[in-house]
Scaffold this motif. Structure first.
Motif, PDB file in Angstrom:
ATOM      1  N   ARG A  31      38.800 -47.425  -4.251  1.00 36.50           N
ATOM      2  CA  ARG A  31      39.868 -48.140  -3.543  1.00 36.50           C
ATOM      3  C   ARG A  31      41.192 -48.005  -4.283  1.00 36.50           C
ATOM      4  O   ARG A  31      41.234 -48.023  -5.512  1.00 36.50           O
ATOM      5  CB  ARG A  31      39.527 -49.617  -3.410  1.00 36.50           C
ATOM      6  N   GLY A  32      42.261 -47.922  -3.505  1.00 38.87           N
ATOM      7  CA  GLY A  32      43.598 -47.803  -4.089  1.00 38.87           C
ATOM      8  C   GLY A  32      43.997 -49.046  -4.854  1.00 38.87           C
ATOM      9  O   GLY A  32      43.674 -50.165  -4.451  1.00 38.87           O
ATOM     10  N   GLY A  33      44.688 -48.843  -5.957  1.00 39.05           N
ATOM     11  CA  GLY A  33      45.128 -49.966  -6.784  1.00 39.05           C
ATOM     12  C   GLY A  33      43.944 -50.768  -7.255  1.00 39.05           C
ATOM     13  O   GLY A  33      42.936 -50.222  -7.681  1.00 39.05           O
ATOM     14  N   ASN A  34      44.071 -52.091  -7.148  1.00 38.23           N
ATOM     15  CA  ASN A  34      42.971 -52.990  -7.527  1.00 38.23           C
ATOM     16  C   ASN A  34      42.374 -53.664  -6.306  1.00 38.23           C
ATOM     17  O   ASN A  34      41.808 -54.754  -6.407  1.00 38.23           O
ATOM     18  CB  ASN A  34      43.478 -54.053  -8.521  1.00 38.23           C
ATOM     19  N   ALA A  35      42.498 -53.060  -5.152  1.00 44.21           N
ATOM     20  CA  ALA A  35      42.006 -53.639  -3.903  1.00 44.21           C
ATOM     21  C   ALA A  35      40.491 -53.762  -3.918  1.00 44.21           C
ATOM     22  O   ALA A  35      39.790 -52.925  -4.490  1.00 44.21           O
ATOM     23  CB  ALA A  35      42.460 -52.787  -2.723  1.00 44.21           C
ATOM     24  N   ILE A  91      44.994 -39.142   0.503  1.00 45.26           N
ATOM     25  CA  ILE A  91      45.341 -38.575  -0.810  1.00 45.26           C
ATOM     26  C   ILE A  91      46.790 -38.879  -1.147  1.00 45.26           C
ATOM     27  O   ILE A  91      47.115 -39.292  -2.270  1.00 45.26           O
ATOM     28  CB  ILE A  91      45.067 -37.054  -0.823  1.00 45.26           C
ATOM     29  N   LEU A  92      47.673 -38.713  -0.175  1.00 40.94           N
ATOM     30  CA  LEU A  92      49.097 -38.990  -0.405  1.00 40.94           C
ATOM     31  C   LEU A  92      49.344 -40.457  -0.739  1.00 40.94           C
ATOM     32  O   LEU A  92      50.211 -40.775  -1.566  1.00 40.94           O
ATOM     33  CB  LEU A  92      49.923 -38.557   0.801  1.00 40.94           C
ATOM     34  N   MET A  93      48.593 -41.361  -0.135  1.00 42.65           N
ATOM     35  CA  MET A  93      48.743 -42.790  -0.449  1.00 42.65           C
ATOM     36  C   MET A  93      48.312 -43.077  -1.880  1.00 42.65           C
ATOM     37  O   MET A  93      48.973 -43.848  -2.586  1.00 42.65           O
ATOM     38  CB  MET A  93      47.931 -43.653   0.531  1.00 42.65           C
ATOM     39  N   HIS A  94      47.228 -42.454  -2.335  1.00 45.23           N
ATOM     40  CA  HIS A  94      46.814 -42.620  -3.730  1.00 45.23           C
ATOM     41  C   HIS A  94      47.892 -42.100  -4.674  1.00 45.23           C
ATOM     42  O   HIS A  94      48.188 -42.737  -5.691  1.00 45.23           O
ATOM     43  CB  HIS A  94      45.494 -41.884  -3.998  1.00 45.23           C
ATOM     44  N   ILE A  95      48.484 -40.982  -4.326  1.00 42.08           N
ATOM     45  CA  ILE A  95      49.556 -40.418  -5.153  1.00 42.08           C
ATOM     46  C   ILE A  95      50.769 -41.342  -5.130  1.00 42.08           C
ATOM     47  O   ILE A  95      51.394 -41.594  -6.171  1.00 42.08           O
ATOM     48  CB  ILE A  95      49.919 -38.995  -4.675  1.00 42.08           C
ATOM     49  N   LEU A 101      44.035 -39.673 -10.444  1.00 39.57           N
ATOM     50  CA  LEU A 101      43.597 -38.642  -9.494  1.00 39.57           C
ATOM     51  C   LEU A 101      42.144 -38.784  -9.088  1.00 39.57           C
ATOM     52  O   LEU A 101      41.775 -38.441  -7.965  1.00 39.57           O
ATOM     53  CB  LEU A 101      43.853 -37.246 -10.067  1.00 39.57           C
ATOM     54  N   ILE A 102      41.309 -39.327  -9.964  1.00 40.30           N
ATOM     55  CA  ILE A 102      39.883 -39.471  -9.658  1.00 40.30           C
ATOM     56  C   ILE A 102      39.667 -40.326  -8.409  1.00 40.30           C
ATOM     57  O   ILE A 102      38.702 -40.130  -7.679  1.00 40.30           O
ATOM     58  CB  ILE A 102      39.103 -40.045 -10.875  1.00 40.30           C
TER      59      ILE A 102
END
Length: 120
Positions: A31-35, A91-95, A101-102
């Motif tokens: 999950r993105g960030g600490n979500a 992928i773009l949202m994670h960036i 990157l993992i």
């Protein structure tokens, strides 16, 4: 090769359906960030709950179409390319939020599979 493509279609579809229908309220290491939920993840990305539901609807629909394309091949390329576009967005949202990157690894892996399904 047809069996490999069909297996990839099932793997991608089940994985997408699992994320959106089974694991959507559970924390995962991807999950993105600490979500801890999929809606929280979208908020971390700066996106609304409505966008989350829209993307979820599109991903679930395209995942179902990808499985159905095993029997109806004309659905294969549009479903795979639609999922590829949405996975690129993931992928773009994670960036965007500077995740390690993992965290993009599952989306990147499924993106490659969808492109393989669409073009091989």
């Amino acid at each position: 090769m047809d069996y490999v493509i069909s297996a990839l279609q099932v793997i991608v579809s089940i994985s997408i359906l699992n994320v959106w229908l089974v694991q959507n309220k559970k924390p995962t290491r991807w999950r993105g960030g600490n979500a801890t939920t999929i809606i929280e993840e979208f908020h971390v990305y700066g996106l609304s709950t409505g966008i989350c539901y829209l993307i979820g609807f599109l991903k679930v629909t395209l995942a179902i179409l990808l499985v159905l394309s095993i029997w109806h091949p004309f659905l294969k390329q549009p479903a795979a390319l639609g999922l590829a576009a949405l996975l690129t967005g993931s992928i773009l949202m994670h960036i965007k939020i500077k995740d390690p990157l993992i965290k993009s690894l599952p989306a990147a892996l499924f993106l490659v599979m969808c492109l393989f399904i669409a073009f091989v």
